[in-house]
Design a protein around this motif. Structure first.
Motif, PDB file in Angstrom:
ATOM      1  N   ALA A  84      10.693  -1.442  -2.097  1.00  0.00           N
ATOM      2  CA  ALA A  84       9.758  -1.646  -0.987  1.00  0.00           C
ATOM      3  C   ALA A  84       9.925  -0.615   0.114  1.00  0.00           C
ATOM      4  CB  ALA A  84       9.892  -3.066  -0.427  1.00  0.00           C
ATOM      5  N   LEU A  85      10.172   0.636  -0.266  1.00  0.00           N
ATOM      6  CA  LEU A  85      10.176   1.703   0.748  1.00  0.00           C
ATOM      7  C   LEU A  85       8.734   1.996   1.121  1.00  0.00           C
ATOM      8  CD1 LEU A  85      12.831   4.050  -0.872  1.00  0.00           C
ATOM      9  CD2 LEU A  85      13.147   2.483   1.034  1.00  0.00           C
ATOM     10  N   TYR A  86       8.520   2.432   2.366  1.00  0.00           N
ATOM     11  CA  TYR A  86       7.161   2.738   2.795  1.00  0.00           C
ATOM     12  C   TYR A  86       6.755   4.087   2.187  1.00  0.00           C
ATOM     13  CZ  TYR A  86       8.922  -0.668   6.114  1.00  0.00           C
ATOM     14  OH  TYR A  86       9.517  -1.766   6.662  1.00  0.00           O
ATOM     15  N   PRO A  87       5.812   4.097   1.258  1.00  0.00           N
ATOM     16  CA  PRO A  87       5.544   5.318   0.474  1.00  0.00           C
ATOM     17  C   PRO A  87       5.012   6.466   1.327  1.00  0.00           C
ATOM     18  CG  PRO A  87       4.415   3.402  -0.471  1.00  0.00           C
ATOM     19  CD  PRO A  87       4.923   3.001   0.875  1.00  0.00           C
ATOM     20  N   HIS A  88       4.359   6.129   2.460  1.00  0.00           N
ATOM     21  CA  HIS A  88       3.739   7.189   3.243  1.00  0.00           C
ATOM     22  C   HIS A  88       4.677   7.772   4.291  1.00  0.00           C
ATOM     23  CE1 HIS A  88       3.306   3.379   5.229  1.00  0.00           C
ATOM     24  NE2 HIS A  88       2.920   3.953   6.348  1.00  0.00           N
ATOM     25  N   MET A  89       5.916   7.291   4.327  1.00  0.00           N
ATOM     26  CA  MET A  89       6.864   7.820   5.309  1.00  0.00           C
ATOM     27  C   MET A  89       8.001   8.543   4.595  1.00  0.00           C
ATOM     28  SD  MET A  89       7.381   4.631   7.857  1.00  0.00           S
ATOM     29  CE  MET A  89       6.044   3.640   8.475  1.00  0.00           C
ATOM     30  N   SER A  90       8.608   9.506   5.299  1.00  0.00           N
ATOM     31  CA  SER A  90       9.758  10.204   4.736  1.00  0.00           C
ATOM     32  C   SER A  90      10.961   9.256   4.744  1.00  0.00           C
ATOM     33  CB  SER A  90      10.074  11.451   5.562  1.00  0.00           C
ATOM     34  OG  SER A  90      10.602  11.070   6.808  1.00  0.00           O
TER      35      SER A  90
ATOM     36  N   GLN B 211       0.050  -0.363  10.240  1.00  0.00           N
ATOM     37  CA  GLN B 211       0.961   0.764  10.028  1.00  0.00           C
ATOM     38  C   GLN B 211       1.516   0.841   8.617  1.00  0.00           C
ATOM     39  OE1 GLN B 211       3.764   0.778  13.303  1.00  0.00           O
ATOM     40  NE2 GLN B 211       3.597   2.997  13.359  1.00  0.00           N
ATOM     41  N   ILE B 212       1.530  -0.292   7.913  1.00  0.00           N
ATOM     42  CA  ILE B 212       2.123  -0.293   6.575  1.00  0.00           C
ATOM     43  C   ILE B 212       1.055  -0.501   5.501  1.00  0.00           C
ATOM     44  CG2 ILE B 212       3.799  -1.405   5.062  1.00  0.00           C
ATOM     45  CD1 ILE B 212       5.030   0.104   7.425  1.00  0.00           C
ATOM     46  N   MET B 213       0.187  -1.471   5.678  1.00  0.00           N
ATOM     47  CA  MET B 213      -0.765  -1.794   4.613  1.00  0.00           C
ATOM     48  C   MET B 213      -1.927  -0.801   4.541  1.00  0.00           C
ATOM     49  SD  MET B 213       0.581  -4.338   3.176  1.00  0.00           S
ATOM     50  CE  MET B 213      -0.589  -5.299   2.240  1.00  0.00           C
ATOM     51  N   VAL B 214      -2.556  -0.547   5.693  1.00  0.00           N
ATOM     52  CA  VAL B 214      -3.735   0.322   5.684  1.00  0.00           C
ATOM     53  C   VAL B 214      -3.432   1.710   5.089  1.00  0.00           C
ATOM     54  CG1 VAL B 214      -5.401   1.496   7.163  1.00  0.00           C
ATOM     55  CG2 VAL B 214      -4.987  -0.942   7.452  1.00  0.00           C
ATOM     56  N   PRO B 215      -2.279   2.334   5.435  1.00  0.00           N
ATOM     57  CA  PRO B 215      -2.008   3.646   4.820  1.00  0.00           C
ATOM     58  C   PRO B 215      -1.935   3.605   3.290  1.00  0.00           C
ATOM     59  CG  PRO B 215      -0.562   3.301   6.695  1.00  0.00           C
ATOM     60  CD  PRO B 215      -1.285   2.011   6.478  1.00  0.00           C
ATOM     61  N   GLN B 216      -1.577   2.428   2.738  1.00  0.00           N
ATOM     62  CA  GLN B 216      -1.469   2.350   1.270  1.00  0.00           C
ATOM     63  C   GLN B 216      -2.836   2.371   0.595  1.00  0.00           C
ATOM     64  OE1 GLN B 216       1.561   2.775   0.576  1.00  0.00           O
ATOM     65  NE2 GLN B 216       2.071   2.288   2.682  1.00  0.00           N
ATOM     66  N   ILE B 217      -3.876   1.986   1.331  1.00  0.00           N
ATOM     67  CA  ILE B 217      -5.183   1.888   0.679  1.00  0.00           C
ATOM     68  C   ILE B 217      -6.130   2.983   1.167  1.00  0.00           C
ATOM     69  CG2 ILE B 217      -4.957  -0.594   0.288  1.00  0.00           C
ATOM     70  CD1 ILE B 217      -7.115  -0.822   2.570  1.00  0.00           C
ATOM     71  N   LYS B 218      -5.546   4.070   1.693  1.00  0.00           N
ATOM     72  CA  LYS B 218      -6.363   5.187   2.173  1.00  0.00           C
ATOM     73  C   LYS B 218      -7.415   5.647   1.162  1.00  0.00           C
ATOM     74  CE  LYS B 218      -3.745   7.591   5.712  1.00  0.00           C
ATOM     75  NZ  LYS B 218      -2.657   8.561   5.811  1.00  0.00           N
TER      76      LYS B 218
END
Lengths: 359, 304
Positions: A84-90, B211-218
């Motif tokens: 569950a790492l945040y994929p869009h962050m480094s 900040q977490i969910m919306v970026p995943q469904i870009k």
């Protein structure tokens, strides 16, 4: 932090997932929740985390009821099976995300990220995205993310299930060492009994939402309170036979059928009326080859396990599994005599599945 | 060694031949637009000049509508373009914003009536909007009577009858079922653990979403934006029904009016305006095909 679960119950639309579980965890203790998938162990963990609200019962942290405290105010860190790492962050952003939400100064975030990266050995990965890391590296980052908050309670949800076998063993000891040195109270959910046995101070065995036992690993292995525990703990699994208990000449015998009658030593005498039908369990390592024995059988199958060979043989309809030293070089079809170490035998009631030796 | 031979060339090319024949009418239609845009007259697909000489009479005069109002029934093409753009952008922003929030709620939060709401939106999606026109007309008339909101908002006019805002409002409503289902499908594919991790890290539900969910469904958002924009750009029925004054018309309604004119139709200009309306769509398609494909990839996976 000391954790206490009191009569904890969770129902999902009428279905009881967790049923009146009582567990107390001492400060700094490493506790494993062990059970087959779907038994309610992860549900219990998520209630401790504050993701699920308990239907009934209480969760106490250091004696304070936290049932309605949101996850962010519970001082916990959690590691997930899927990382569950945040994929869009480094990696760096993943690590400091919780500090960022608390609006800590940048210098502190950098220092903390460095500290955690050093502990987990991920200093060279800080600029990468999670997608560019291997499973093991992702798990280290996930662990680092949980540690950076300096939590008072660490929660693990099957963290090693997605790793390959070798990595799993090394991560196992690493997590154990880390927990020892940091002294953070930890709850570790797993369906792998070896993981639970090797890592935990105490194990809570859960089946169908009900706590079966909550005790030390050796106790679970040597004195299983229920049939379920006996079957679930130990590798390879315990042999289980339907036996009749018979009294004759002041001695008690277990009659397995097929002409096998074993004398039960006084220390293992079940506390029941004889002549009842019960389940007898004996571990594969407690059956040895003794060619003077009357109990003779032919080897059906040999499974080499490295240190031991697991032998499968059959007497009539009874299948027996036992371990032998590979130097004996036994072959399929060989005839051997067997001796049961009845000082290690377990007895269970067929109906209640409770142990007849340990109450 | 014997090689496994593929079927003979004829059977292999048969599907292609069939497809080309079937798409020919559409291709010819576009070809006609292209040719007649740049010629004085046309015999079929062949440009001719006034005297009837083949392959003569190529001209740019059909594009005079860009500055000459008289070519487009005295409506300024730039104003109409702006109107169309406002509708397209308004529709996109509205649909994406509401769908993102509704999709998240429907995917993640259990509340009474969730299932019935989902099936209801699906029914609404398959409703032909023509059947709703009269009812919507009365609603818009009523909104128009509300002060400020009705007709007092700059740029979009308001949300009442005969305003750009009214058209946007109705278009959003009709587009939402698709958008919500699409976004729900994309949110369904994001792992729960990610959200739990964010909650434990200290996010509020709102922040987790943003900040977490919306970026995943870009990719899904990109696809829905493009799709909505094009819907708004080409929409005809709603603007045609609810906007009467010429200054508030769109490119589609202009095309329609030019066609139904009583004086002889100037096909050259008509084709040019048509192509003019088509250009942004074509450019958009070329650059965003990849995202549009996501609609179908992501939409299929969604379940109730």
């Amino acid at each position: 932090m000391q954790v206490e679960l009191v009569n904890l119950t969770k129902k999902f639309m009428g279905v009881t997932a967790v049923n009146r579980i009582n567990i107390d965890i001492k400060d700094g203790e490493f506790v494993a929740f062990l059970g087959p998938s779907g038994c309610g162990k992860t549900t219990t963990l998520l209630m401790v985390a504050g993701i699920y609200k308990p239907t009934e019962g209480d969760i106490l942290f250091d004696g304070v009821r936290v049932n309605h405290l949101p996850p962010k105010d519970r001082d916990i860190g959690m590691v997930f099976q899927s990382y569950a790492l945040y994929p869009h962050m480094s990696v760096y952003q993943n690590l400091v995300f919780s500090l960022m939400l608390k609006k800590r100064p940048k210098t502190e975030m950098q220092a903390e990220a460095q500290r955690v990266a050093d502990i987990m050995g991920i200093g060279h990965l800080l600029d990468r995205k999670p997608g560019q890391l291997s499973g093991g590296q992702q798990q280290r980052v996930a662990l680092g993310r949980a540690l950076i908050k300096k939590p008072k309670l660490l929660l693990f949800d099957e963290p090693l299930s997605n790793l390959d076998a070798r990595l799993r063993i090394s991560m196992r000891s690493e997590i154990k060492k880390l927990q020892n040195s940091l002294g953070i109270t930890s709850i570790y959910v797993t369906h792998d009994q070896i993981e639970a046995m090797t890592m935990a101070d105490r194990i809570a065995v859960i089946k169908n939402g009900v706590l079966q036992a909550y005790t030390e690993p050796e106790e679970l292995h040597d004195r299983p309170r229920t049939l379920f525990i006996a079957e679930f703990i130990g590798n390879p699994p315990m042999n289980l036979f339907d036996v009749r208990l018979e009294d004759s000449g002041g001695k008690m015998y277990a009659n397995l059928g097929e002409g096998i009658k074993l004398e039960i030593p006084p220390s293992r005498k079940p506390k029941v009326e004889p002549r009842g039908s019960v389940k007898m369990g004996i571990r594969p390592q407690d059956i040895i080859i003794d060619n003077n024995s009357d109990l003779r059988t032919e080897i059906l199958l040999i499974e080499p396990m490295g240190r031991d060979d697991l032998i499968v043989c059959r007497v009539g309809n009874i299948e027996i599994h036992f371990l032998v030293d590979p130097v004996l070089k036994l072959k399929r079809g060989d005839s051997v005599g067997l001796k049961f170490d009845m000082e290690k035998a377990q007895f269970f009631d067929t109906e209640t599945e409770k142990s007849l030796l340990w109450q | 060694m014997k090689e496994i031979r593929s079927r003979n060339p004829f059977t292999r090319s048969l599907p292609y031949i069939l497809l080309v024949v079937l798409s020919l009418p559409i291709i010819l239609g576009y070809l006609w637009i292209l040719v007649s845009t740049f010629s004085t007259r046309c015999y079929g697909l062949i440009p001719v000049d006034q005297q009837g000489n083949y392959f003569k009479g190529l001209t740019l005069s059909n594009w005079a509508f860009l500055y000459d109002k008289s070519k487009t029934l005295n409506a300024s093409i730039w104003l109409l373009t702006l109107n169309t753009l406002i509708i397209a952008i308004g529709l996109t922003v509205g649909v994406v914003l509401v769908s993102m929030m509704a999709g998240y709620a429907l995917s993640r939060i259990k509340f009474p009536g969730r299932k019935s709401f989902l099936s209801l939106t699906l029914i609404l999606h398959s409703f032909p909007s023509v059947t709703l026109l009269i009812a919507i007309y009365f609603v818009l008339r009523w909104i128009a009577s509300v002060p400020v909101i009705g007709r007092g908002i700059p740029l979009i006019g308001g949300f009442g009858y005969n305003t750009l805002g009214g058209v946007i409002l109705v278009s959003i409503a009709l587009q939402l079922p698709l958008g919500i289902w699409l976004m729900k499908g994309f949110f369904d594919n994001v792992s729960w653990d990610l959200e739990r991790a964010a909650l434990i890290d200290g996010c509020s539900r709102w922040r987790t979403w943003w900040q977490i969910m919306v970026p995943q469904i870009k990719p899904g958002i990109a696809a829905l934006s493009i799709f909505s924009f094009m819907e708004g750009w080409k929409s005809f029925l709603i603007p045609y029904s609810f906007m009467t004054s010429q200054t508030k018309a769109t490119l589609s309604t202009l095309l329609n009016e030019m066609l139904s004119e009583t004086s002889p139709v100037n096909y050259g200009t008509l084709a040019a305006v048509g192509l003019y309306q088509l250009i942004p769509v074509l450019v958009f398609y070329i650059f965003t095909q990849k995202y549009l494909l996501n609609i179908f990839a992501g939409g299929v996976k969604g379940t109730a």
